[in-house]
Design an enzyme around this catalytic site. Structure first.
Site, PDB file in Angstrom:
ATOM      1  N   GLY C 152       0.895  -1.044  -0.083  1.00 41.50           N
ATOM      2  CA  GLY C 152       0.242  -0.052   0.075  1.00 41.50           C
ATOM      3  C   GLY C 152       0.874   1.149  -0.029  1.00 41.50           C
ATOM      4  O   GLY C 152       2.161   1.298   0.495  1.00 41.50           O
ATOM      5  N   CYS C 153       0.434   2.274  -0.426  1.00 40.67           N
ATOM      6  CA  CYS C 153       0.992   3.550  -0.361  1.00 40.67           C
ATOM      7  C   CYS C 153       1.568   4.076   0.941  1.00 40.67           C
ATOM      8  O   CYS C 153       2.641   4.360   1.123  1.00 40.67           O
ATOM      9  CB  CYS C 153       0.131   4.488  -1.247  1.00 40.67           C
ATOM     10  SG  CYS C 153      -1.556   4.835  -0.589  1.00 40.67           S
ATOM     11  N   TYR C 154       0.506   4.285   1.770  1.00 42.72           N
ATOM     12  CA  TYR C 154       1.006   4.687   3.126  1.00 42.72           C
ATOM     13  C   TYR C 154       2.074   3.562   3.767  1.00 42.72           C
ATOM     14  O   TYR C 154       2.890   4.253   4.374  1.00 42.72           O
ATOM     15  CB  TYR C 154      -0.302   4.739   4.101  1.00 42.72           C
ATOM     16  CG  TYR C 154      -1.072   5.957   4.055  1.00 42.72           C
ATOM     17  CD1 TYR C 154      -0.621   7.288   4.168  1.00 42.72           C
ATOM     18  CD2 TYR C 154      -2.437   5.730   3.734  1.00 42.72           C
ATOM     19  CE1 TYR C 154      -1.549   8.291   3.900  1.00 42.72           C
ATOM     20  CE2 TYR C 154      -3.374   6.906   3.390  1.00 42.72           C
ATOM     21  CZ  TYR C 154      -3.024   8.204   3.688  1.00 42.72           C
ATOM     22  OH  TYR C 154      -3.633   9.233   3.551  1.00 42.72           O
ATOM     23  N   THR C 156       4.145   1.830   2.301  1.00 38.66           N
ATOM     24  CA  THR C 156       5.636   2.068   1.765  1.00 38.66           C
ATOM     25  C   THR C 156       6.344   3.235   2.419  1.00 38.66           C
ATOM     26  O   THR C 156       7.390   2.958   2.905  1.00 38.66           O
ATOM     27  CB  THR C 156       5.480   2.373   0.372  1.00 38.66           C
ATOM     28  OG1 THR C 156       4.660   1.234  -0.474  1.00 38.66           O
ATOM     29  CG2 THR C 156       6.594   2.689  -0.343  1.00 38.66           C
TER      30      THR C 156
END
Lengths: 348, 348, 348, 348
Positions: C152-154, C156
């Site tokens: 996921g972006c967060y 990462t």
């Protein structure tokens, strides 16, 4: 002047015009906002839809059929076009002063409406009584009106820009005007769509409705009254990555005899007693009118090209909608026309 | 085609054109970026000025007088106008191909320059050799040039918009064109000022330089070559609350015989072999070209008003500056003209 | 290293991860993007959905059932969670390397998934083969994987921020970490909603998912592997009025013995050979990584409060999605891990 | 209550606090704004600096030495710190009520001031009379004060967020609080700089002043009074790409016995009679308070991590500066404390 307090209703709570009407009316000294309706949010609080009103306006929304019309002096219709006409029809004999913020009664006839709005008009009789609610042009008629059609946002900026020239009697080509207009995204309404998705707007800019936007005919009709000829002009809207504000840049070639000084005088005279039109000495930015009912105009004469260029800045939700509607209400009620409308523009 | 690697220098590191040149050249297969100069930041690293280059381009900046000109094939001048002319003068006989991104050599003569730029030109001889670096119009001359004057950002969008009509031979009024242009703030440069203060730009919009912007004459001169008449048109720039991008909306009345189909054909033909001009079927948004060297054009015929309306979208820093400069370099070096310039636009 | 060209497919064309994968793969030297699917837009061109690809990628979209799986080496699943698992199930024995950009296989078990995602998992067997695709932590496993769950972006940004501390063996309280994260709106996807409406985002800022965001558990699980204890940390996401970018500010109290120098060394060592992690000497801004696969980290030691504060900046669509996915592909294919991923961040 | 009209002056016209004071005072029923000073713009009109006031407030700016202090009841100092102390010194015996919007008298002693502001204080005696102007904490003292130090913008949001917990007597670790704060760019002032350049802010986000911002000590001192212990907390400011607004996210672990219900009660009780603190049922967004004097608080109890998380939203220029200053004026003058301050927040 009278000091009565008037009972006001708003039909249509969810949109931006609804919340802007409330923002203005809540501090209007002679208004009592007694009812706000919403069909889809009936039973919720107004502040549930518009968090900024938490603790300020927690009124429970009712259905339009729950309105006690005998109890109201003024009703604002903050509804989409097509829907609004049904409500006008319903309340036409109620004695309530109606101010319609939709496009349903702005044009001169159902025929023109159907041509540009591509839908049937179900209350054509309304056109006979409706008055076009631009106070700078029609204050006398508005004072006596029972139904006011509040102008569109682009037409407000555009007509104010060109009215002095079209009214002046100087020889202009009525088909020569070009209005290149730019609007903030609130003009597209509160509804989520690809058009309003942040990432399609932010850091972006585009034209739309090129050659076909329905505000074109509204502008043409009003300017046509002024110049007493048919008008076939160019209007191109664009979408700005801002919330509020319209800036219109209008071009008109004038053959012979114009100067900067004459142009200024023409605008100063035309708007002499108008409380909300400010003739500026430099090009206004939209933030200089944000949140306010002012329309700032900058007329510029380009002697190199023989063109008048007029820059107009308004807040599309205030002067272009809710503020102008309250201005119309003030005229209809016979109170001071600027009552409740003198907020200082919010910059930055 | 040759496969040589060329040695490249950039004079002027601190501005946006400097950093955009570096962004492009760093991945250009036949370029070796060997030197970047800055007088005010001499001794710092390039990445100290432009944090995005940390670990990518940490080159130490040198003074222009430290350049080993014998070692360079191409020199980009990313300097303000007025400053650039001095460097052109200094290196005119160096044998290095010079690409000047300032406005110093874009016009036809020092006289016109001095009239519109309001300053004396200290290297008037430069006008004799300078070639106007718009590849879509002057590719042949650019290939042979030793000094290319890279076009201005507004002129790039404006000239590409109107060139097919001015070149077409159809009867147009060369003084009838109106270009209403809107630019992102990077067009105002990297320097902090009231103009570039966030709160003066964000959620805001305004016109500026009305009737007097110096890009007007650059547009007029190029269109004049095409139409073989003098041109006296209207150009109005506006400031968008975005970083990058120019959208130009151009208007031109055409009497008789035009259709949408003919207009499309005119544009398709004129830009037939051009790798960076995209004739779009709908109005382009500036984000659809952001970060890329594409110029998107949408020609629209309004049969109601007899006007052609052309929408153009470019990235002012790429097609309007650094990208077009590298395009010019490719032509001057005889490598594939699109080399290093095929980045996909970054949207969202 | 091999020089083969691989055949690549993307399932799910309409979202931002789909268009970003295309933006990257189109210039990837060993990739051939042969198929893009969309159920809702089947038959349209890719560039009809994403105007920036006009003339660049006009591929006609096909349905997923039209994919010739025998012909593909790698398939990216750019689908919503819940949908993706069905496709993984369908292609699990196809021999194609699958890279899933959804959240369906990022966690350690179907049980944890169902607890945080509040829905049943229909392919629990997938958890046995799925590898968590964070190259900085799991490169060896990724190289051998047939199914990679792209982070996921967060997570990462968050995991990269804290991994060196949780891996270090210094005495930290694993429940003491607070991650205050801020993301651009593209993290909410391409779909129009109240959340993504421009006027709800522009000039605005808010927290959401306080105490309950599902990325919390993903972060906890990965840090738990590193610290070899259970982790119960605080994660609060916020919504920035920007398109792209995540900035995470992480706080962790460390008792005794830490200094700025030691902290720097810890981060430098941990990410020593990583091509995309940049340890910065000052706090990075999100624009310094925009459009790129870089993760910029700034570890700061506050001796007054005995806390490490780590700032991380990534582009949520690149390092937080499509770029990291291509990085995983490179590892899975055995090509240079940074191939096609060295774009310079786009600033301004 | 009295109905007198008071004569008001503003020292410092060019900044945002100056223009916001004018925006508020112009509609304040018992204020008469009689003088505005500016050293650098003496002789210009106020509306020349702030175009939004065209035709509304065209007052000519005077120098501070032209102020007729015998004629004034209240003087607002809208000046940079370091400058303001000189004016306080000059007018200390004038009998005018002074409200200082700078940081010069907010702290407890010149020693602390010099430590955090890194400059000598030239009027240390001022600390003896100055009252910290946060009405929710110090109304009684403010009513009697001759010199009020108007709180900083970050401290306003931060202290209001944590005051109920620090005052409650429940066992908290006074060094355990973490305040992760995010501010719009107007917090950086009206001056053009790299920090405020549009392209460095737009679509961007970053932390700054990590571990060292001088508002830290102001927050610590006020919370220290409440908890009756020294406080050594973490405060990290960030820069949002918006004009106005601060959102502060505060974290505090509480061991044992807290619930969401208890937390709500604590905040409701503490702010029971406060006209401008709204305890919200969901996390507020900064636009929900924009342009208004409201401070919206959302206390959240995370039982998974045993932390209270408090979200606060204010307009930094109003509740964080000019609005709070007028609130202080109202208290000092003995008029209704909310007079002139009930503007509805402007959203969108």
């Amino acid at each position: 002047m009278n000091t009565k307090t008037y009972r006001i209703g708003i039909v249509g709570a969810s949109g931006y015009t609804g919340s802007e009407l409330a923002r203005i009316l809540i501090h209007h000294p002679q208004s009592n906002l007694v009812a706000i309706t919403s069909e889809s949010h009936r039973g919720k609080r107004f502040s549930d839809l518009h968090g900024q009103f938490s603790g300020i306006l927690d009124t429970v929304l009712i259905g339009a059929d729950e309105l006690n019309t005998g109890d109201l002096d003024v009703l604002f219709l903050a509804l989409p076009h097509g829907v609004s006409m049904e409500f006008v029809k319903r309340w036409k004999d109620s004695g309530i002063k109606l101010i319609d913020l939709s496009g349903d009664f702005r044009l001169t006839s159902p025929t023109v409406y159907e041509e540009w709005y591509k839908k049937e008009h179900t209350f054509p009789e309304g056109f006979e009584t409706a008055v076009y609610g631009m106070p700078e042009l029609h204050a006398q008629a508005i004072r006596k009106a029972s139904l006011v059609a509040n102008p569109g946002c682009y037409p407000t900026a555009s007509i104010l820009s060109l009215a002095p020239l079209f009214h002046s009697g100087i020889g202009i080509d009525p088909d020569g005007a070009i209005i290149d207009a730019k609007s903030g995204i609130t003009g597209a309404g509160v509804k989520a769509s690809n058009t309003t998705h942040f990432s399609n707007v932010n850091d972006n800019f585009k034209a739309y409705g090129i050659g076909s936007h329905r505000h074109t005919v509204e502008i043409q009709e009003q300017l046509s009254f002024l110049v007493k000829k048919s008008v076939n002009l160019q209007f191109t809207p664009h979408l700005l990555p801002v919330d509020r504000g319209i800036l219109a840049t209008s071009y008109l070639r004038i053959e012979g005899g114009m100067t900067q000084q004459k142009l200024n005088a023409l605008y100063q005279d035309f708007y002499h007693d108008q409380p909300f039109v400010r003739i500026r000495k430099q090009a206004p930015a939209i933030k200089e009118v944000r949140g306010s009912n002012y329309a700032d105009l900058f007329p510029f004469w380009d002697s190199r090209t023989n063109r008048a260029i007029v820059i107009a800045a308004i807040d599309n939700l205030v002067k272009g909608a809710a503020g102008q509607a309250v201005h119309n209400m003030n005229l209809m009620l016979g109170v001071d026309e600027s009552m409740g409308l003198l907020q200082v523009p919010m910059q930055p």
